[in-house]
Write an enzyme that holds these catalytic residues in place. Structure first.
Site, PDB file in Angstrom:
ATOM      1  N   LYS A   1      10.603   0.053 -10.028  1.00  0.00           N
ATOM      2  CA  LYS A   1       9.610  -0.898 -10.865  1.00  0.00           C
ATOM      3  C   LYS A   1       8.755  -0.220 -12.225  1.00  0.00           C
ATOM      4  CE  LYS A   1       5.076  -3.332 -10.143  1.00  0.00           C
ATOM      5  NZ  LYS A   1       4.338  -3.362  -9.501  1.00  0.00           N
TER       6      LYS A   1
ATOM      7  N   SER B   1       3.095  -7.803  -8.086  1.00  0.00           N
ATOM      8  CA  SER B   1       3.525  -7.671  -8.715  1.00  0.00           C
ATOM      9  C   SER B   1       4.928  -6.956  -9.196  1.00  0.00           C
ATOM     10  CB  SER B   1       2.478  -6.919 -10.457  1.00  0.00           C
ATOM     11  OG  SER B   1       2.605  -5.548  -9.897  1.00  0.00           O
TER      12      SER B   1
ATOM     13  N   SER C   1       0.420  -5.150  -4.509  1.00  0.00           N
ATOM     14  CA  SER C   1       1.455  -5.858  -5.285  1.00  0.00           C
ATOM     15  C   SER C   1       3.533  -5.199  -4.301  1.00  0.00           C
ATOM     16  CB  SER C   1       1.403  -5.146  -6.551  1.00  0.00           C
ATOM     17  OG  SER C   1       1.133  -6.091  -7.210  1.00  0.00           O
TER      18      SER C   1
HETATM   19  N1  GLN Z   1      -1.973  -9.387  -7.476  1.00  0.00           N
HETATM   20  C1  GLN Z   1      -2.802  -8.466  -7.056  1.00  0.00           C
HETATM   21  C2  GLN Z   1      -3.376  -8.724  -8.994  1.00  0.00           C
HETATM   22  O1  GLN Z   1      -2.895  -8.990  -9.019  1.00  0.00           O
HETATM   23  C3  GLN Z   1      -2.792  -6.834  -7.526  1.00  0.00           C
HETATM   24  C4  GLN Z   1      -1.947  -6.311  -8.130  1.00  0.00           C
HETATM   25  C5  GLN Z   1      -1.136  -5.550  -7.813  1.00  0.00           C
HETATM   26  O2  GLN Z   1      -1.296  -4.813  -6.885  1.00  0.00           O
HETATM   27  N2  GLN Z   1      -0.292  -4.068  -8.867  1.00  0.00           N
HETATM   28  O3  GLN Z   1      -4.713  -7.706  -9.333  1.00  0.00           O
END
Ligand code: GLN
Length: 473
Positions: A72, A147, A171
């Site tokens: 990532k 993400s 994420s």
């Molecule tokens: N979707 C969640 C957010 O937008 C989680 C993000 C993450 O885990 N990096 O905060």
């Protein structure tokens, strides 16, 4: 992965052939999926050649030496950009490798490239990347989740055998569920975040993603371990793959929190997860209802904390120390222009929200209150783990949604309804595929265990995966 390792060991395949296979696949299919932000065509092959040399000398660095991986793009890598899918870090090259990159290199894994994400890991669909959208390999008109959507889509599309993601509120697990792959959010403190670009430091963890529970366990064993450069790293963080253990779940106490099966859960997801629970029961698990009474507040608590911590962590992007600078007449104007141009709308929204909840006049009402609710959520889980070994829930309320479908940020945030709890409590959580909806989109089931009990998650996950395979999912 054991199969690939065996082929490399016996010389049926070389690392160069393996890496070339994935590069060819990326060339053919990534224009459709768009999982990668950067592919290291030359570097990956050079690493593969070095791996083949080591094998020729009979000195592989690990059984996995030569098996490539995707990373990532919020994890620092020398020789490749680390953009966090933000314009602000468009030309940023880290001068050092993240601790997890050092570790996978020490095991001999060539890095294929960097995968797409929501800008600074803020989002649940990978639509908030400043560069391009990633598509779900099961249906290109749908999101892969986020993400870590690039890593999940790359594994699902066969563009890499496994990948690294990061998980602050879901994420790793939410995109893994949307793309039909396996993902682990490790115990907080088990994997070093040194070299992970911070979103919310009290919640962030790096974790493995792969096609099977076994692969994810192997990758976890490569990246877990104490690291003095991360002040939250735990001394006994190392993990050794568990021996294959008994073939049943006899004696395993499985808790089902009814709060995770209520309003907002798509009936097809509920049915698939409940069916998986019945299968686990048939393997000998004792299923019992439990209650996590404060879980309804998990998303509000998470959002208050994540925005507060993000606003503080992102203060460093000021045009002076990292990344892009937009020139202006004076310093203040330079800060303002740099941040205005460099950040996308979701990042700005969170910086503003986070700054608000930390202001002297609102700090007590929002930030401190969220910290208190966080301890109640953690306490709920502590109570649960006194009575059961593993808690089982759906990973996400729905299957993958359509690109462009969620315009309202609040709707997007609800994607993390079932995942944020594990981050708030710091406990490990595994997602694995448990079926498909009527459109053929994957459904994920989430297993939670107490701190440091990844071994239980893997053992339960492996047996569930096997029985699901036998009954035809
Ligand atoms: N979707 C969640 C957010 O937008 C989680 C993000 C993450 O885990 N990096 O905060």
């Amino acid at each position: 992965m054991k199969g690939l390792a065996q082929k490399l060991r016996t010389g049926q395949v070389t690392s160069v052939q393996l890496v070339q296979h994935y590069l060819d696949k990326i060339q053919a299919d990534d224009p459709k999926v768009q999982a990668f932000l950067y592919v290291d065509w030359e570097g990956a092959l050079a690493a593969a050649r070095a791996s083949d040399e080591r094998r020729k000398l009979g000195k592989p660095l690990s059984p996995w030496d030569g098996i490539p991986i995707a990373v990532k793009d919020n994890i620092c890598t020398v020789g490749m950009p680390t953009t966090c899918a933000s314009r602000l870090l468009e030309d940023y090259y880290s001068p050092f490798d993240a601790a997890v990159i050092e570790r996978i290199k020490r095991a001999g894994l060539p890095v294929l490239g960097k995968t797409n994400l929501d800008e600074f890991a803020m989002g649940s669909s990978t639509e908030y990347s400043a560069y391009h959208i990633t598509h779900n390999p099961y249906d290109l008109s749908r999101v892969p989740g986020g993400s870590s959507g690039g890593s999940a889509a790359a594994v699902a599309a066969g563009l890499c055998p496994w990948a690294l993601g990061s998980d602050t509120g879901g994420s790793i697990r939410q995109p893994a569920a949307f793309c039909g792959v396996v993902g682990l959010k490790p115990t907080y403190g088990r994997v070093s975040r040194w070299g992970l670009v911070a979103l919310a430091s009290s919640l962030d963890q790096i974790g493995p993603m792969g096609r099977t529970v076994e692969d994810v366990e192997i990758l976890f064993s490569l990246i877990a371990g104490y690291d003095g450069r991360d002040s939250t790293s735990l001394p006994d963080a190392a993990y050794h793959c568990s021996a294959s253990g008994p073939d049943t779940l006899a004696g395993l106490r499985l808790g089902v929190p009814e709060e995770f099966f209520g309003n907002g859960l798509c009936p097809e997801v509920a049915a698939s997860v409940r069916r998986a629970i019945t299968l686990m029961e048939s393997l000998g698990a004792q299923v019992q209802p439990i209650s996590l009474p404060h879980s309804a507040y998990a998303i509000d608590t998470y959002l208050t904390l994540v925005t507060a911590e993000a606003s503080s962590n992102l203060a460093r992007y000021d045009g002076v120390r990292y990344g892009k600078r937009v020139e202006a007449d004076d310093a203040w104007d330079m800060f303002r222009k740099t941040r205005t141009k460099g950040f996308g709308p979701e990042v700005k929204r969170r910086i503003m929200l986070g700054t608000y909840v930390l202001t002297a006049s609102h700090h007590e009402a929002y930030y401190e209150q969220a910290r208190r609710v966080r301890s109640l959520i953690t306490q709920d889980l502590e109570d649960a783990f006194a009575a059961v070994d593993v808690v089982v829930t759906p990973t996400t309320p729905t299957t993958a949604f359509r690109i462009g479908e969620k315009q309202d940020p609040l709707q997007m945030y609800l994607s993390d309804s079932y995942t944020a709890t594990a981050n708030l409590a710091g406990i490990p959580a595994l997602t694995l595929p448990c079926g498909f909806d009527s459109r053929g989109l994957p459904i994920g089931i989430q297993l939670l265990a107490d701190h440091f009990r990844e071994d239980l998650l893997f053992r339960t996950g492996r047996l569930l995966e096997r029985i699901l395979g036998e009954v035809g999912e």
